[in-house]
Scaffold this motif. Structure first.
Motif, PDB file in Angstrom:
ATOM      1  N   LYS A 167       0.856  -1.181   0.000  1.00  0.00           N
ATOM      2  CA  LYS A 167       0.000   0.000   0.000  1.00  0.00           C
ATOM      3  C   LYS A 167       0.891   1.229   0.000  1.00  0.00           C
ATOM      4  O   LYS A 167       1.650   1.467   0.940  1.00  0.00           O
ATOM      5  N   ARG A 168       0.801   2.003  -1.064  1.00  0.00           N
ATOM      6  CA  ARG A 168       1.780   3.059  -1.324  1.00  0.00           C
ATOM      7  C   ARG A 168       1.488   4.385  -0.624  1.00  0.00           C
ATOM      8  O   ARG A 168       2.329   5.252  -0.584  1.00  0.00           O
ATOM      9  N   GLY A 169       0.272   4.569  -0.146  1.00  0.00           N
ATOM     10  CA  GLY A 169      -0.001   5.792   0.591  1.00  0.00           C
ATOM     11  C   GLY A 169      -0.725   6.863  -0.183  1.00  0.00           C
ATOM     12  O   GLY A 169      -1.113   7.879   0.372  1.00  0.00           O
ATOM     13  N   GLN A 170      -0.936   6.668  -1.501  1.00  0.00           N
ATOM     14  CA  GLN A 170      -1.649   7.686  -2.269  1.00  0.00           C
ATOM     15  C   GLN A 170      -3.143   7.421  -2.346  1.00  0.00           C
ATOM     16  O   GLN A 170      -3.863   8.124  -3.043  1.00  0.00           O
ATOM     17  N   GLY A 171      -3.609   6.361  -1.683  1.00  0.00           N
ATOM     18  CA  GLY A 171      -5.018   6.021  -1.749  1.00  0.00           C
ATOM     19  C   GLY A 171      -5.432   5.596  -3.138  1.00  0.00           C
ATOM     20  O   GLY A 171      -6.476   5.996  -3.645  1.00  0.00           O
ATOM     21  N   GLN A 172      -4.598   4.771  -3.755  1.00  0.00           N
ATOM     22  CA  GLN A 172      -4.863   4.385  -5.138  1.00  0.00           C
ATOM     23  C   GLN A 172      -6.106   3.514  -5.250  1.00  0.00           C
ATOM     24  O   GLN A 172      -6.408   2.696  -4.388  1.00  0.00           O
ATOM     25  N   LEU A 173      -6.810   3.708  -6.356  1.00  0.00           N
ATOM     26  CA  LEU A 173      -8.014   2.937  -6.643  1.00  0.00           C
ATOM     27  C   LEU A 173      -7.644   1.687  -7.414  1.00  0.00           C
ATOM     28  O   LEU A 173      -6.652   1.653  -8.138  1.00  0.00           O
ATOM     29  N   GLY A 174      -8.464   0.651  -7.298  1.00  0.00           N
ATOM     30  CA  GLY A 174      -8.203  -0.601  -7.988  1.00  0.00           C
ATOM     31  C   GLY A 174      -9.308  -0.945  -8.966  1.00  0.00           C
ATOM     32  O   GLY A 174     -10.467  -0.622  -8.744  1.00  0.00           O
ATOM     33  N   ALA A 175      -8.925  -1.603 -10.042  1.00  0.00           N
ATOM     34  CA  ALA A 175      -9.904  -2.158 -10.972  1.00  0.00           C
ATOM     35  C   ALA A 175     -10.103  -3.629 -10.619  1.00  0.00           C
ATOM     36  O   ALA A 175      -9.591  -4.117  -9.612  1.00  0.00           O
ATOM     37  N   VAL A 176     -10.839  -4.365 -11.448  1.00  0.00           N
ATOM     38  CA  VAL A 176     -11.085  -5.778 -11.182  1.00  0.00           C
ATOM     39  C   VAL A 176      -9.761  -6.544 -11.200  1.00  0.00           C
ATOM     40  O   VAL A 176      -8.957  -6.409 -12.131  1.00  0.00           O
ATOM     41  N   ALA A 177      -9.519  -7.321 -10.129  1.00  0.00           N
ATOM     42  CA  ALA A 177      -8.321  -8.166 -10.035  1.00  0.00           C
ATOM     43  C   ALA A 177      -7.036  -7.371 -10.248  1.00  0.00           C
ATOM     44  O   ALA A 177      -6.137  -7.786 -10.964  1.00  0.00           O
ATOM     45  N   SER A 178      -6.951  -6.206  -9.605  1.00  0.00           N
ATOM     46  CA  SER A 178      -5.755  -5.370  -9.743  1.00  0.00           C
ATOM     47  C   SER A 178      -4.524  -6.082  -9.192  1.00  0.00           C
ATOM     48  O   SER A 178      -4.589  -6.800  -8.190  1.00  0.00           O
ATOM     49  N   LEU A 179      -3.409  -5.846  -9.839  1.00  0.00           N
ATOM     50  CA  LEU A 179      -2.136  -6.400  -9.400  1.00  0.00           C
ATOM     51  C   LEU A 179      -1.606  -5.581  -8.234  1.00  0.00           C
ATOM     52  O   LEU A 179      -1.709  -4.351  -8.227  1.00  0.00           O
ATOM     53  N   ARG A 180      -1.029  -6.240  -7.234  1.00  0.00           N
ATOM     54  CA  ARG A 180      -0.427  -5.517  -6.124  1.00  0.00           C
ATOM     55  C   ARG A 180       0.752  -4.690  -6.626  1.00  0.00           C
ATOM     56  O   ARG A 180       1.531  -5.138  -7.464  1.00  0.00           O
ATOM     57  N   ALA A 181       0.905  -3.501  -6.053  1.00  0.00           N
ATOM     58  CA  ALA A 181       1.981  -2.616  -6.473  1.00  0.00           C
ATOM     59  C   ALA A 181       3.345  -3.251  -6.234  1.00  0.00           C
ATOM     60  O   ALA A 181       4.272  -3.088  -7.040  1.00  0.00           O
ATOM     61  N   SER A 182       3.503  -3.984  -5.123  1.00  0.00           N
ATOM     62  CA  SER A 182       4.791  -4.615  -4.822  1.00  0.00           C
ATOM     63  C   SER A 182       5.139  -5.674  -5.863  1.00  0.00           C
ATOM     64  O   SER A 182       6.302  -5.792  -6.291  1.00  0.00           O
ATOM     65  N   THR A 183       4.148  -6.459  -6.296  1.00  0.00           N
ATOM     66  CA  THR A 183       4.383  -7.462  -7.327  1.00  0.00           C
ATOM     67  C   THR A 183       4.736  -6.795  -8.650  1.00  0.00           C
ATOM     68  O   THR A 183       5.676  -7.206  -9.343  1.00  0.00           O
ATOM     69  N   ALA A 184       3.999  -5.740  -8.992  1.00  0.00           N
ATOM     70  CA  ALA A 184       4.278  -5.016 -10.234  1.00  0.00           C
ATOM     71  C   ALA A 184       5.702  -4.471 -10.236  1.00  0.00           C
ATOM     72  O   ALA A 184       6.413  -4.551 -11.244  1.00  0.00           O
ATOM     73  N   HIS A 185       6.129  -3.931  -9.105  1.00  0.00           N
ATOM     74  CA  HIS A 185       7.484  -3.378  -9.040  1.00  0.00           C
ATOM     75  C   HIS A 185       8.536  -4.470  -9.231  1.00  0.00           C
ATOM     76  O   HIS A 185       9.514  -4.277  -9.961  1.00  0.00           O
ATOM     77  N   GLY A 186       8.320  -5.604  -8.574  1.00  0.00           N
ATOM     78  CA  GLY A 186       9.265  -6.703  -8.727  1.00  0.00           C
ATOM     79  C   GLY A 186       9.368  -7.198 -10.161  1.00  0.00           C
ATOM     80  O   GLY A 186      10.462  -7.466 -10.670  1.00  0.00           O
ATOM     81  N   LEU A 187       8.227  -7.299 -10.835  1.00  0.00           N
ATOM     82  CA  LEU A 187       8.228  -7.757 -12.228  1.00  0.00           C
ATOM     83  C   LEU A 187       8.886  -6.726 -13.151  1.00  0.00           C
ATOM     84  O   LEU A 187       9.576  -7.089 -14.109  1.00  0.00           O
ATOM     85  N   LEU A 188       8.688  -5.454 -12.862  1.00  0.00           N
ATOM     86  CA  LEU A 188       9.357  -4.422 -13.648  1.00  0.00           C
ATOM     87  C   LEU A 188      10.869  -4.502 -13.473  1.00  0.00           C
ATOM     88  O   LEU A 188      11.632  -4.279 -14.422  1.00  0.00           O
ATOM     89  N   ARG A 189      11.319  -4.835 -12.291  1.00  0.00           N
ATOM     90  CA  ARG A 189      12.758  -5.004 -12.074  1.00  0.00           C
ATOM     91  C   ARG A 189      13.307  -6.132 -12.943  1.00  0.00           C
ATOM     92  O   ARG A 189      14.424  -6.050 -13.468  1.00  0.00           O
ATOM     93  N   VAL A 190      12.534  -7.198 -13.082  1.00  0.00           N
ATOM     94  CA  VAL A 190      12.953  -8.305 -13.947  1.00  0.00           C
ATOM     95  C   VAL A 190      12.974  -7.843 -15.403  1.00  0.00           C
ATOM     96  O   VAL A 190      13.932  -8.104 -16.146  1.00  0.00           O
ATOM     97  N   LEU A 191      11.937  -7.145 -15.823  1.00  0.00           N
ATOM     98  CA  LEU A 191      11.832  -6.689 -17.207  1.00  0.00           C
ATOM     99  C   LEU A 191      12.948  -5.715 -17.569  1.00  0.00           C
ATOM    100  O   LEU A 191      13.507  -5.775 -18.666  1.00  0.00           O
ATOM    101  N   PHE A 192      13.289  -4.801 -16.656  1.00  0.00           N
ATOM    102  CA  PHE A 192      14.259  -3.748 -16.945  1.00  0.00           C
ATOM    103  C   PHE A 192      15.704  -4.170 -16.689  1.00  0.00           C
ATOM    104  O   PHE A 192      16.615  -3.352 -16.865  1.00  0.00           O
ATOM    105  N   GLN A 193      15.917  -5.404 -16.276  1.00  0.00           N
ATOM    106  CA  GLN A 193      17.282  -5.842 -15.986  1.00  0.00           C
ATOM    107  C   GLN A 193      18.167  -5.676 -17.225  1.00  0.00           C
ATOM    108  O   GLN A 193      17.883  -6.206 -18.289  1.00  0.00           O
ATOM    109  N   GLY A 194      19.236  -4.915 -17.083  1.00  0.00           N
ATOM    110  CA  GLY A 194      20.151  -4.687 -18.190  1.00  0.00           C
ATOM    111  C   GLY A 194      19.792  -3.524 -19.088  1.00  0.00           C
ATOM    112  O   GLY A 194      20.551  -3.188 -20.007  1.00  0.00           O
ATOM    113  N   VAL A 195      18.635  -2.888 -18.860  1.00  0.00           N
ATOM    114  CA  VAL A 195      18.220  -1.739 -19.675  1.00  0.00           C
ATOM    115  C   VAL A 195      18.777  -0.469 -19.044  1.00  0.00           C
ATOM    116  O   VAL A 195      18.489  -0.167 -17.885  1.00  0.00           O
ATOM    117  N   ALA A 196      19.563   0.290 -19.780  1.00  0.00           N
ATOM    118  CA  ALA A 196      20.195   1.501 -19.248  1.00  0.00           C
ATOM    119  C   ALA A 196      19.642   2.770 -19.883  1.00  0.00           C
ATOM    120  O   ALA A 196      19.372   3.749 -19.193  1.00  0.00           O
TER     121      ALA A 196
END
Length: 374
Positions: A167-196
């Protein structure tokens, strides 16, 4: 500077332990000299989390700068507890004045397996017996303790975060079956690995915009209340804690030029727009569009973007799931593509090479995060 070392435990969704570890090492290294610590922490891996030792100030500070974990716990004690008398004896050895002042209240979450101490009423009786000397009483919503007993082995931990770390603190709204922000961040780290170099990021099924919001916030400090701020120990280490946060803050984050979000659901786009406005960035574009019927094939930028998506599962996804990769490729022709799908899904091939296949347990569902590259 007080060392005051404690054992901390980062919880994460199963499958993201190594990603959480890399993030921890990245932040830890920025503050290591200040605390006279090795450049990298010694960690112990568990299913769904990692354990490490750190000065209390550093451990608390990590709550504000880590974005992949779901919780941060501080271990208070670990002992054998075959009966109530032994349990009470070990409870008395915990320095409770670090966590409570007079007239505070506590709450707890209790799990037990193959143990004689199996009832919540037993646990509450024992805690009341010890904490009454501080006039600390049980009440829902108080400082939360985690008690876990397996085969009479007891671990007691303090929840440093309070509200879940995703929970990030901005009071974000969710849609149906929204992805957790922490999971999204972790997956973005995998996707961006090696991208400069800075790139555009596209989410063709953006829903409430979780991927886009995490991409734009990158290394931002989590500006929200944490449970450790309310306990005596948290206040005692405040000076070192603030220094640690400043050292570990990374203003750069992901190498993002601009983010684009599409979704066929206009309501989802409206929610995403509200969420992205809350983070204080205007570096985004949103549009109602169905990737399966979109006719526009012109690229959004001269350079190939990165694409990430968490498509709706089951009946909510129109057409065959195996056509999804083809639709994404034809529409955006990305240099790299990240896709979170149920483990059993079958997909058609595209002219990209699969470079990562990460098994995860997302909301109790076996999933895979696939990364494709040209």
């Amino acid at each position: 500077m007080s060392d005051n070392r404690r054992i901390f435990y980062l919880t994460t969704i199963p499958g993201l332990e190594s990603v959480s570890h890399l993030e921890l090492c990245e932040k830890w290294g920025r503050a290591a000299d200040f605390f006279n610590l090795p450049l990298y922490p010694e960690v112990f891996f568990h299913r769904g989390g990692i354990e490490f030792e750190a000065p209390a100030a550093l451990g608390f500070a990590l709550n504000s700068v880590l974005r992949t974990n779901t919780r941060m716990l501080m271990r208070l004690a670990s002992f054998d507890a075959p009966n109530e008398n032994t349990f009470v004896r070990h409870l008395k050895e915990i320095p409770w004045r670090d966590f409570f002042k007079k007239n505070d209240v506590y709450d707890y979450k209790f799990t037990s397996k193959n143990s004689k101490l199996s009832r919540s009423s037993q646990i509450e009786f024992c805690f009341d017996k010890v904490l009454k000397k501080l006039n600390v009483k049980h009440k829902k919503g108080g400082t939360t303790l985690y008690i876990r007993i397996v085969k009479d082995k007891c671990n007691i931990s303090f929840d440093c975060a309070g509200e879940a770390a995703f929970k990030r603190g901005q009071g974000q709204l969710g849609a149906v079956a929204s992805l957790r922000a922490s999971t999204a961040h972790g997956l973005l780290r995998v996707l961006f690995q090696g991208v400069a170099a800075p790139v555009d990021l596209i989410d063709p099924m953006c829903g409430s915009g979780t991927f886009l919001a995490e991409a734009l916030q990158g290394g931002a400090v989590l500006d929200r209340p944490f449970a450790y701020q309310q306990i005596p120990l948290g206040r005692d280490v405040q000076v070192d804690l603030q220094k640690a946060i400043a050292l570990m803050t990374d203003s750069h984050g992901f190498p993002i030029r601009r983010v684009y979000g599409f979704d066929k659901d206009e309501k989802a786009i409206n929610i995403a727009e509200k969420n992205l406005k809350k983070i204080g960035s205007d570096n985004w574009d949103l549009q109602v569009q169905d990737i399966f019927t979109a006719k526009e094939k012109e690229p959004l930028a001269e350079e190939a973007p990165l694409v990430v998506l968490n498509p709706p599962w089951g009946k909510r996804l129109p057409g065959a799931s195996r056509d999804l990769l083809k639709a994404v490729w034809e529409q955006h022709q990305p240099q790299r593509l990240g896709l979170l799908i149920p483990a059993h899904w079958k997909l058609d091939s595209i002219p990209m090479q699969k470079v990562r296949d990460l098994p995860l347990l997302t909301s109790g569902v076996e999933t895979r995060f696939l990364v494709f590259a040209r």
